[in-house]
Design an enzyme around this catalytic site. Structure first.
Site, short mmCIF file in Angstrom:
data_model
loop_
_atom_site.label_atom_id
_atom_site.label_comp_id
_atom_site.label_asym_id
_atom_site.label_seq_id
_atom_site.Cartn_x
_atom_site.Cartn_y
_atom_site.Cartn_z
N ARG A 1 0.86 -1.19 0.00
CA ARG A 1 0.00 0.00 0.00
C ARG A 1 0.88 1.23 0.00
O ARG A 1 1.84 1.32 0.78
CB ARG A 1 -0.90 -0.01 1.24
CG ARG A 1 -2.03 1.01 1.16
CD ARG A 1 -2.80 1.08 2.46
NE ARG A 1 -2.18 2.01 3.40
CZ ARG A 1 -2.74 2.42 4.54
NH1 ARG A 1 -3.92 1.92 4.90
NH2 ARG A 1 -2.14 3.27 5.33
N TYR B 1 -2.53 11.54 6.39
CA TYR B 1 -2.78 10.23 6.98
C TYR B 1 -1.90 9.16 6.33
O TYR B 1 -1.72 9.15 5.11
CB TYR B 1 -4.25 9.82 6.83
CG TYR B 1 -4.45 8.34 7.06
CD1 TYR B 1 -4.44 7.82 8.35
CD2 TYR B 1 -4.57 7.46 5.99
CE1 TYR B 1 -4.57 6.47 8.57
CE2 TYR B 1 -4.70 6.10 6.20
CZ TYR B 1 -4.70 5.61 7.50
OH TYR B 1 -4.81 4.26 7.69
N ASP C 1 -5.08 3.93 0.22
CA ASP C 1 -6.15 4.20 1.17
C ASP C 1 -6.53 5.68 1.12
O ASP C 1 -5.71 6.55 1.41
CB ASP C 1 -5.68 3.83 2.58
CG ASP C 1 -6.78 3.96 3.63
OD1 ASP C 1 -7.92 4.31 3.27
OD2 ASP C 1 -6.49 3.70 4.81
N HIS D 1 -9.10 6.83 2.94
CA HIS D 1 -9.49 7.07 4.33
C HIS D 1 -10.73 7.94 4.43
O HIS D 1 -10.80 8.87 5.24
CB HIS D 1 -8.34 7.67 5.14
CG HIS D 1 -8.26 7.08 6.52
ND1 HIS D 1 -8.57 7.78 7.66
CD2 HIS D 1 -7.93 5.83 6.94
CE1 HIS D 1 -8.44 7.00 8.71
NE2 HIS D 1 -8.04 5.82 8.31
N GLU E 1 -8.98 1.94 -1.33
CA GLU E 1 -9.61 1.65 -0.04
C GLU E 1 -10.37 2.84 0.51
O GLU E 1 -9.89 3.98 0.47
CB GLU E 1 -8.51 1.22 0.94
CG GLU E 1 -8.99 0.90 2.33
CD GLU E 1 -7.81 0.53 3.23
OE1 GLU E 1 -7.96 0.70 4.45
OE2 GLU E 1 -6.75 0.11 2.71
N GLU F 1 -13.40 -1.61 7.26
CA GLU F 1 -12.72 -1.71 8.55
C GLU F 1 -13.50 -1.05 9.67
O GLU F 1 -13.32 -1.38 10.84
CB GLU F 1 -11.31 -1.13 8.48
CG GLU F 1 -11.22 0.36 8.31
CD GLU F 1 -9.78 0.83 8.15
OE1 GLU F 1 -9.30 1.58 9.01
OE2 GLU F 1 -9.14 0.45 7.15
N ARG G 1 -13.43 -5.45 4.12
CA ARG G 1 -12.27 -5.34 5.00
C ARG G 1 -12.61 -5.42 6.49
O ARG G 1 -11.86 -4.95 7.34
CB ARG G 1 -11.53 -4.03 4.71
CG ARG G 1 -11.07 -3.90 3.26
CD ARG G 1 -10.00 -2.85 3.10
NE ARG G 1 -8.79 -3.22 3.80
CZ ARG G 1 -8.35 -2.63 4.90
NH1 ARG G 1 -9.02 -1.63 5.45
NH2 ARG G 1 -7.23 -3.04 5.47
N GLU H 1 -4.08 -7.33 5.39
CA GLU H 1 -3.19 -6.26 5.82
C GLU H 1 -2.31 -6.77 6.96
O GLU H 1 -2.76 -7.47 7.85
CB GLU H 1 -4.01 -5.06 6.29
CG GLU H 1 -3.17 -3.87 6.72
CD GLU H 1 -4.03 -2.68 7.12
OE1 GLU H 1 -3.51 -1.56 7.15
OE2 GLU H 1 -5.24 -2.87 7.39
N TRP I 1 -11.75 12.00 8.64
CA TRP I 1 -10.34 11.71 8.81
C TRP I 1 -9.97 10.39 8.18
O TRP I 1 -8.89 10.22 7.66
CB TRP I 1 -10.01 11.68 10.32
CG TRP I 1 -8.57 11.36 10.55
CD1 TRP I 1 -7.50 12.16 10.33
CD2 TRP I 1 -8.03 10.11 11.00
NE1 TRP I 1 -6.32 11.51 10.61
CE2 TRP I 1 -6.63 10.23 11.03
CE3 TRP I 1 -8.58 8.89 11.37
CZ2 TRP I 1 -5.78 9.20 11.42
CZ3 TRP I 1 -7.75 7.87 11.77
CH2 TRP I 1 -6.36 8.02 11.80
#
Length: 402
Positions: free
Chosen positions: A147, A159, A210, A212, A236, A262, A283, A339, A402
């Protein structure tokens, strides 16, 4: 076999973990991860005050019944605190059942569907050159998927980019840090990162990124389309998963594969995404999605709809959760990627485990149960330390995902 005791153990060997340890009248014990990053003590209190008293005297073999008892019996269902607590109980009971059977848990789930679990690492840096150096380092370690996260020119922080490349952990401080975000700067920069990566490493390496949750659906669609020439394995969390219909708009505009889940903690929160084939990878994690029992249900639904697994595996999940994830990963038919952010030596000391990494794969332990435990004496040397995840703001000061 009756449950005789259950203890909640909070420790911070570099970052906070919450672990449930269940004991039985036959001398067998089991462990479950209950960590909720930045809200750890909420789950610890839920377990101590509302769950542990209900476990004493219950039959440790009745995993499904205990899951339903804790889920339906609470009336106030779902949510990350409740599901993380249930997950800890469920995972610990699977650990006990494996020990009682004398088998690793994956054998109780149907045995191996593959020899090893393909993992991906995190290459991050302030500049593109730093990121590419990190990709090369992961390739030297044998990784087959990486990643990429990079600092965005014009933004003071981003991030996924930290001083410690191998053990990046964003939670810190007694109050949240505040980051500054610009979607315009980000969208114009990210394709340049992946153009360089493909030029440097060729077309076969699996590359991931990602977002995010930071974009709107149409912004995510634009990003996905701009990244199509670079053949990402997945993009992601392009948007917050609260509005699942937003993923349809992304799907209509790009063929870049989408991964999400996630922060999803039940099958009811991702069923539409899966049934409508709006995502390619789910995920969810053992600890945040109700344990092995419930995550297996999510993966089974996903398998019917051409959606593969891609479980979260950051450092806020303890080795207990990683061990449980690997038993699922190696057994399910629709595995995608896992991951894998390595834990510190202090964390590995607190959580001795049998799983191991070799040549781009993780392998679950062959010991009966999960093949992981908690050293309570070592855990006691690392008391809880409050740490919060950051808050994100736009350049004009507006709070932003975030």
């Amino acid at each position: 076999m009756k449950i005789t005791d259950a203890r909640v153990i909070v420790t911070c060997p570099g970052r906070n973990f919450v672990t449930l340890k269940i004991e039985t009248d036959e001398g067998l014990t089991g462990v479950g991860d209950a960590t909720l990053n930045g809200r750890e003590l909420a789950v610890a209190a839920y377990l101590r005050d509302h769950v542990v008293p209900l476990l004493i005297g219950r039959d440790a073999h009745r995993i499904e019944d205990t899951w339903q008892y804790l889920y339906q019996g609470a009336y106030w269902r779902r949510g990350p605190v409740t599901m993380s607590a249930i997950a800890a109980v469920d995972t610990a009971l699977w650990d006990i059942k494996g020990k009682a059977a004398g088998l690793p848990v994956y054998q109780l789930l149907g045995g191996r569907s593959r020899e090893g679990v393909t993992v991906y690492g995190h290459a991050n840096g302030e500049t593109v050159d730093e990121v590419l150096d990190e990709v090369a380092r992961y390739l030297d370690l044998g990784y087959r998927a990486v990643r990429l996260q990079c600092g965005v020119p014009g933004l003071p922080s981003t991030y996924g980019v930290g001083a410690d490349k191998m053990f990046y952990e964003p939670a810190r401080g007694t109050v949240p840090e505040e980051n500054v975000w610009s979607t315009e700067k980000y969208l114009s920069f990210v394709p340049k990162l992946f153009a360089r990566a493909r030029e440097e490493f060729g077309p076969e390496l699996r590359l991931l990124h990602d977002v995010h949750h930071r974009l709107t659906p149409i912004e995510a669609a634009r990003l996905g389309r701009s990244l199509e020439p670079y053949g990402l394995y997945w993009l992601e969390d392009p948007v917050p998963a609260d509005l699942q219909e937003g993923f349809r708009l992304i799907r209509e505009h790009t063929t870049t594969p989408i991964a999400v889940g996630e922060v999803i903690n039940s099958i009811w929160d991702c069923a539409d995404l899966i049934r409508n084939q709006l995502i390619d990878f789910i995920r969810c994690t053992v600890v945040h999605a109700g344990g092995i029992t419930h995550l297996r249900r999510i993966f089974d639904l996903a398998a019917l709809h051409h959606v593969r697994s891609g479980s979260h595996g950051a450092t806020d999940l303890s080795p207990v959760c990683m061990a449980a994830a690997l038993h699922l990963d190696v057994s399910i038919p629709n595995f995608g990627l896992q991951e894998y952010m390595r834990h510190t030596e202090a964390t590995d000391e607190v959580f001795p485990h049998g799983y191991h990494y070799a040549d781009g794969y993780l392998f679950p332990g062959e010991e009966p149960g999960l093949g992981v435990d908690i050293d309570e004496e070592a855990a006691a040397r690392y008391p809880y330390r409050q740490a919060y995840l950051p808050v994100n703001r736009l350049e004009d000061g507006t709070v932003h995902p975030w």
